[in-house]
Scaffold this active site. Structure first.
Site, mmCIF file in Angstrom:
data_model
loop_
_atom_site.group_PDB
_atom_site.id
_atom_site.type_symbol
_atom_site.label_atom_id
_atom_site.label_comp_id
_atom_site.label_asym_id
_atom_site.label_seq_id
_atom_site.Cartn_x
_atom_site.Cartn_y
_atom_site.Cartn_z
ATOM 1 N N ASP A 86 0.812 -1.217 0.000
ATOM 2 C CA ASP A 86 0.000 0.000 0.000
ATOM 3 C C ASP A 86 0.848 1.271 0.000
ATOM 4 O O ASP A 86 0.330 2.376 0.108
ATOM 5 C CB ASP A 86 -0.952 0.020 1.200
ATOM 6 C CG ASP A 86 -0.218 0.054 2.535
ATOM 7 O OD1 ASP A 86 1.022 -0.078 2.529
ATOM 8 O OD2 ASP A 86 -0.887 0.206 3.577
ATOM 9 N N GLY A 87 2.172 1.116 -0.132
ATOM 10 C CA GLY A 87 3.054 2.265 -0.212
ATOM 11 C C GLY A 87 3.698 2.667 1.099
ATOM 12 O O GLY A 87 4.539 3.567 1.121
ATOM 13 N N LYS A 96 13.964 39.736 -14.760
ATOM 14 C CA LYS A 96 12.789 39.110 -15.380
ATOM 15 C C LYS A 96 11.523 39.571 -14.682
ATOM 16 O O LYS A 96 11.508 39.852 -13.487
ATOM 17 C CB LYS A 96 12.900 37.581 -15.336
ATOM 18 C CG LYS A 96 12.850 36.977 -13.933
ATOM 19 C CD LYS A 96 13.022 35.472 -13.980
ATOM 20 C CE LYS A 96 13.018 34.884 -12.566
ATOM 21 N NZ LYS A 96 13.295 33.444 -12.562
ATOM 22 N N ASP A 149 14.551 23.836 -12.508
ATOM 23 C CA ASP A 149 13.410 22.925 -12.469
ATOM 24 C C ASP A 149 12.961 22.578 -13.887
ATOM 25 O O ASP A 149 13.385 21.582 -14.459
ATOM 26 C CB ASP A 149 12.286 23.551 -11.651
ATOM 27 C CG ASP A 149 11.180 22.554 -11.300
ATOM 28 O OD1 ASP A 149 11.141 21.460 -11.911
ATOM 29 O OD2 ASP A 149 10.360 22.856 -10.420
#
Length: 336
Positions: A46-47, A204, A234
């Site tokens: 179930d993790g 920016k 990222d």
């Protein structure tokens, strides 16, 4: 007081290659084997995460190596559960070695009714029995104040300086360090001072998160080899756009040095197809196969830095000595 035996290492599953490299470097420094603790960290159907340690750790100085990178929640829970296992096994002290500290970008309330998740994570780490944290290039330095325990924040800039001096030998006068936004100026200035290079900024403006509306180069980059410096890459949208803007402003070529290569979503494809000559990241986050296969992405090792820092913590000597490029150079001799 240092432990009466060798420092003991245990690792979660987030970045086993780095943990093993740290173990090898420490063994080389100590002249004896400093192996990762024999343990299993696995999941039920179930993790749920289950940890079992097969060696005695009573009274030992433990160093738990685990980045809280993708999948951030699973890796964070592994860190907390291993820490609890160490506490209940009577380890004398457990230091969390977190090369990449996830949730660090949520260090303040940016708008109404939002959490400060970095503080919550700090509370959880302390609650699990961690007595010291060793990390690298926190997204925001003030996160150290979220903890009521010692936090040692290492810097990738000495490693970057050593690599730049090796890679751009004979071209140092043509280099320009670039911050990709105003918020990263302090980090970029630190590296610029180390290699005695000028500093430029890409200003920016965002219309909404994840989208950059406009970029302006502050400083003359004409004919310069520009090196963009940041802590996290990222999706690489801002980074690739900044490289294009620098070339349009007259830069000869653009390289990037990023501490933590999160590289999620379309990042690798963007970097591969970008105008950047190279993207240099550290192995604080275990690289995926696409990252390893990308022709213009290069990975610098952090094991020499972390191994030295762990040994300094263990024997009670200075960690801040590793902030200097000259002090760190012997650890990277023959590596870069």
């Amino acid at each position: 007081m240092p432990s009466t035996t060798e420092p003991k290492l245990i690792a979660g599953n987030s970045n086993l290659p780095l943990a093993e490299a740290i173990s090898r470097r420490m063994s080389m420094h100590r002249g004896v084997n400093v192996n990762l603790l024999n343990a299993r960290v696995e999941r039920f159907n179930d993790g749920e995460i289950f940890v079992e340690v097969f060696e005695n750790v009573r009274g030992e100085d433990m160093f738990l190596i685990q980045s809280t990178s993708n999948p951030a929640n699973d890796n964070l829970m592994e860190l907390l559960i291993i820490a609890d296992a160490m506490k209940r096994s009577s380890a004398r002290r457990t230091t969390a070695v977190i090369p990449y500290f996830g949730y660090a970008r949520q260090d303040r309330r940016t708008k109404a009714r939002t959490p400060i998740s970095a503080k919550l994570v700090a509370n959880m780490i302390m609650g699990a029995g961690i007595e010291r944290v060793l990390t690298m290039d926190l997204h925001a330095a003030q996160i150290q104040g979220f903890f009521d325990i010692p936090v040692d924040n290492l810097y990738a800039s000495p490693i970057f300086a050593l690599d730049i001096e090796a890679q751009f030998k004979g071209q140092m006068d043509d280099l320009m360090i670039v911050s990709p936004d105003v918020g990263g100026v302090a980090r970029a200035r630190e590296l610029a001072k180390r290699i005695n290079a000028p500093l430029s900024i890409v200003d920016k403006r965002r219309e909404k998160p994840g989208e950059v509306a406009e970029m302006t180069v502050i400083g003359d980059v004409t004919g310069k080899t520009c090196i963009i410096v940041d802590d996290i890459c990222d999706t690489a949208g801002t980074l690739c756009k900044a490289a294009e803007v620098l070339l349009e402003a007259g830069a000869a070529e653009v390289h990037s040095y990023i501490s933590h290569g999160v590289l999620s979503g379309p990042a690798v494809e963007r970097v591969t197809n970008s105008v950047m000559k190279s993207l240099v990241i550290t192995d604080s986050i275990a690289p995926t196969q696409p990252v390893l296969a990308a022709p213009n992405i290069r990975i610098l090792p952090t094991a020499p830095l972390f191994a030295r820092a762990i040994l300094n913590i263990w024997d009670g000597t200075s960690v801040s000595s590793l902030f200097d490029t000259e002090s760190l150079a012997p650890a990277y001799e023959g590596v870069l």
